[in-house]
Design an enzyme around this catalytic site. Structure first.
Site, short mmCIF file in Angstrom:
data_model
loop_
_atom_site.label_atom_id
_atom_site.label_comp_id
_atom_site.label_asym_id
_atom_site.label_seq_id
_atom_site.Cartn_x
_atom_site.Cartn_y
_atom_site.Cartn_z
N GLY A 11 0.83 -1.21 0.00
CA GLY A 11 0.00 0.00 0.00
C GLY A 11 0.86 1.25 0.00
O GLY A 11 0.56 2.22 0.70
N GLY A 15 -1.00 7.82 0.98
CA GLY A 15 -1.14 7.97 2.43
C GLY A 15 0.05 7.51 3.26
O GLY A 15 1.20 7.89 3.03
N SER A 142 -5.07 -0.01 14.05
CA SER A 142 -5.90 1.20 14.13
C SER A 142 -6.50 1.29 15.53
O SER A 142 -6.66 0.27 16.22
CB SER A 142 -7.04 1.12 13.12
N TYR A 155 -15.19 -3.03 9.55
CA TYR A 155 -13.83 -2.44 9.51
C TYR A 155 -13.15 -2.65 10.85
O TYR A 155 -11.99 -3.08 10.91
CB TYR A 155 -13.89 -0.95 9.15
N VAL A 188 -6.19 9.84 10.51
CA VAL A 188 -5.07 10.35 9.72
C VAL A 188 -5.63 10.86 8.40
O VAL A 188 -6.40 10.13 7.74
CB VAL A 188 -4.04 9.23 9.39
N GLU A 191 -6.13 9.24 1.71
CA GLU A 191 -7.26 8.91 0.81
C GLU A 191 -8.27 7.99 1.49
O GLU A 191 -9.28 7.60 0.89
CB GLU A 191 -6.71 8.21 -0.45
P1 NDP Z 1 -4.97 5.34 1.73
O1 NDP Z 1 -6.29 5.04 1.12
O2 NDP Z 1 -4.40 6.69 1.55
O3 NDP Z 1 -3.90 4.25 1.29
C1 NDP Z 1 -4.22 2.88 1.27
C2 NDP Z 1 -3.14 2.13 0.52
O4 NDP Z 1 -3.49 0.74 0.54
C3 NDP Z 1 -3.04 2.57 -0.92
O5 NDP Z 1 -1.67 2.63 -1.27
C4 NDP Z 1 -3.72 1.44 -1.68
O6 NDP Z 1 -3.10 1.29 -2.95
C5 NDP Z 1 -3.39 0.25 -0.79
N1 NDP Z 1 -4.31 -0.85 -1.00
C6 NDP Z 1 -5.66 -0.89 -0.79
N2 NDP Z 1 -6.14 -2.08 -1.16
C7 NDP Z 1 -5.10 -2.80 -1.64
C8 NDP Z 1 -4.95 -4.10 -2.18
N3 NDP Z 1 -6.01 -4.92 -2.33
N4 NDP Z 1 -3.72 -4.52 -2.54
C9 NDP Z 1 -2.67 -3.71 -2.41
N5 NDP Z 1 -2.72 -2.48 -1.91
C10 NDP Z 1 -3.93 -2.04 -1.53
O7 NDP Z 1 -5.18 5.03 3.29
P2 NDP Z 1 -4.19 5.10 4.53
O8 NDP Z 1 -2.83 5.46 4.13
O9 NDP Z 1 -4.85 5.91 5.57
O10 NDP Z 1 -4.27 3.59 5.01
C11 NDP Z 1 -3.13 2.77 5.22
C12 NDP Z 1 -3.40 1.84 6.39
O11 NDP Z 1 -3.62 2.62 7.57
C13 NDP Z 1 -4.67 0.99 6.23
O12 NDP Z 1 -4.37 -0.32 6.71
C14 NDP Z 1 -5.67 1.67 7.15
O13 NDP Z 1 -6.64 0.78 7.63
C15 NDP Z 1 -4.76 2.16 8.25
N6 NDP Z 1 -5.28 3.24 9.08
C16 NDP Z 1 -5.67 4.43 8.53
C17 NDP Z 1 -6.15 5.45 9.34
C18 NDP Z 1 -6.66 6.74 8.80
O14 NDP Z 1 -7.39 7.45 9.53
N7 NDP Z 1 -6.33 7.13 7.58
C19 NDP Z 1 -6.16 5.28 10.79
C20 NDP Z 1 -5.75 4.00 11.26
C21 NDP Z 1 -5.29 3.04 10.43
P3 NDP Z 1 -3.82 0.93 -4.31
O15 NDP Z 1 -5.20 1.52 -4.28
O16 NDP Z 1 -2.92 1.54 -5.35
O17 NDP Z 1 -3.81 -0.55 -4.36
C1 8X3 Z 2 -9.03 4.41 10.66
C2 8X3 Z 2 -9.38 5.29 11.80
O1 8X3 Z 2 -11.24 6.09 13.28
O2 8X3 Z 2 -11.70 5.96 10.90
O3 8X3 Z 2 -8.60 3.17 11.08
O4 8X3 Z 2 -11.53 3.96 12.19
S1 8X3 Z 2 -11.04 5.31 12.05
#
Ligand code: NDP
Ligand code: 8X3
Length: 260
Positions: A11, A15, A142, A155, A188, A191
């Site tokens: 990923g 992000g 998370s 989720y 955070v 996207e």
């Molecule tokens: P983004 O949506 O910005 O990034 C998510 C990334 O995951 C992208 O690079 C996407 O790439 C990749 N991804 C999604 N599905 C797949 C797949 N099937 N195979 C490979 N890559 C995949 O989100 P975040 O950066 O916020 O999320 C990153 C992690 O942080 C996640 O695990 C999320 O649950 C966790 N998180 C996020 C929080 C928030 O508030 N943002 C808080 C807590 C945890 P692509 O689409 O190119 O495949």
């Molecule tokens: C992402 C944070 O609060 O949207 O894991 O679940 S929250």
């Protein structure tokens, strides 16, 4: 300390994953960058090469595809095979609906990506770490893996699963020199919310209007902290929240543009 270490980030196209790539590139690491959007990875790789001289190996990879995950990891070029740090970051949320209303396809996508995808990648990478008796697996969990919020149901379940898997990995790796950590963020700005709302950018952006959210870089710094402890120290987990978010649905509505 991390110079020339091989860091595999899932990923990495957006992000937190992109921010981790930048943080580890600054430390002189070599990076394996994986996601479905290869063009974003290639652009990132070019930037990191220009800014830090980073060597990157980019892979188009859907972590839900177990056969492809195995194939890609088994067939890494020899000089990319010895992964030192795995950052299991790929993940997503879909929808914020009640269980009685939600789409089963949303559930499948979250479970297949956040739980099964993390397992497929870990299962493929960890035997090499065990054989070399070195490595570090860092899972992005998370706050949603510690508290359930309205509409969070599945989720949250996936992130509770990540928390259980991380604890299980540590038990299974006991006696090796391989460390296993999880970094568990609150809100955070990435996207993430746009994806949760199926591409609705406006609705996604509203998520971040009430108080200053965390930045992807905050999480990357925390991941880097975990990765740079001395070998006898294993950070089990880090819960990191915005100052205005005391619990997953208890926040202070400071308002737009009112920075702390
Ligand atoms: P983004 O949506 O910005 O990034 C998510 C990334 O995951 C992208 O690079 C996407 O790439 C990749 N991804 C999604 N599905 C797949 C797949 N099937 N195979 C490979 N890559 C995949 O989100 P975040 O950066 O916020 O999320 C990153 C992690 O942080 C996640 O695990 C999320 O649950 C966790 N998180 C996020 C929080 C928030 O508030 N943002 C808080 C807590 C945890 P692509 O689409 O190119 O495949
Ligand atoms: C992402 C944070 O609060 O949207 O894991 O679940 S929250």
């Amino acid at each position: 300390m991390l110079k020339d270490k091989i860091v595999f980030i899932t990923g990495a196209s957006a992000g937190i994953g992109t921010a981790c790539a930048e943080a580890f590139a600054r430390e002189g690491c070599r990076l394996i960058l994986a996601a479905r959007r290869l063009e974003k990875l290639d652009t990132l790789a070019e930037k990191l090469a220009a800014d830090h001289g980073t060597k990157c190996h980019t892979i188009e990879l859907d972590v839900r595809d177990r056969e492809r995950v195995n194939d890609v990891i088994e067939n890494f070029p020899a000089d990319w095979a010895g992964i030192d740090i795995l950052i299991n970051n790929a993940g997503l949320s879909r929808g914020l609906d009640k269980v009685q209303d939600a789409l089963h396809t949303d559930w499948e996508e979250m479970i297949d990506t956040n739980v099964k995808g993390l397992l497929w990648v870990s299962r493929a990478v960890m035997p090499g770490m065990v054989e070399r008796d070195k490595g570090h697996v860092i899972n992005i969990g998370s706050i949603a893996g510690r508290q359930v919020y309205p509409g969070g149901n599945v989720y949250c379940a996936t992130k509770y699963a990540v928390r259980a898997i991380t604890q299980g990995m540590r038990i299974d790796l006991l006696g090796t020199k391989i460390r296993c950590s999880s970094v568990d963020p609150g809100m955070v700005e990435t996207e993430f919310s746009e994806v949760r709302f199926h591409g609705d950018k406006e609705k996604g952006a509203q998520t971040y209007q009430n108080f200053p959210p965390l930045k992807a870089e905050d999480i990357a710094e925390t991941v880097l902290f975990c990765a740079t402890r001395p070998p006898h120290v294993n950070i089990h987990d880090v819960l990191i929240m915005p100052q205005d978010q005391a619990a997953v649905y208890a926040s202070h509505p400071r308002g737009i543009g009112k920075d702390l």
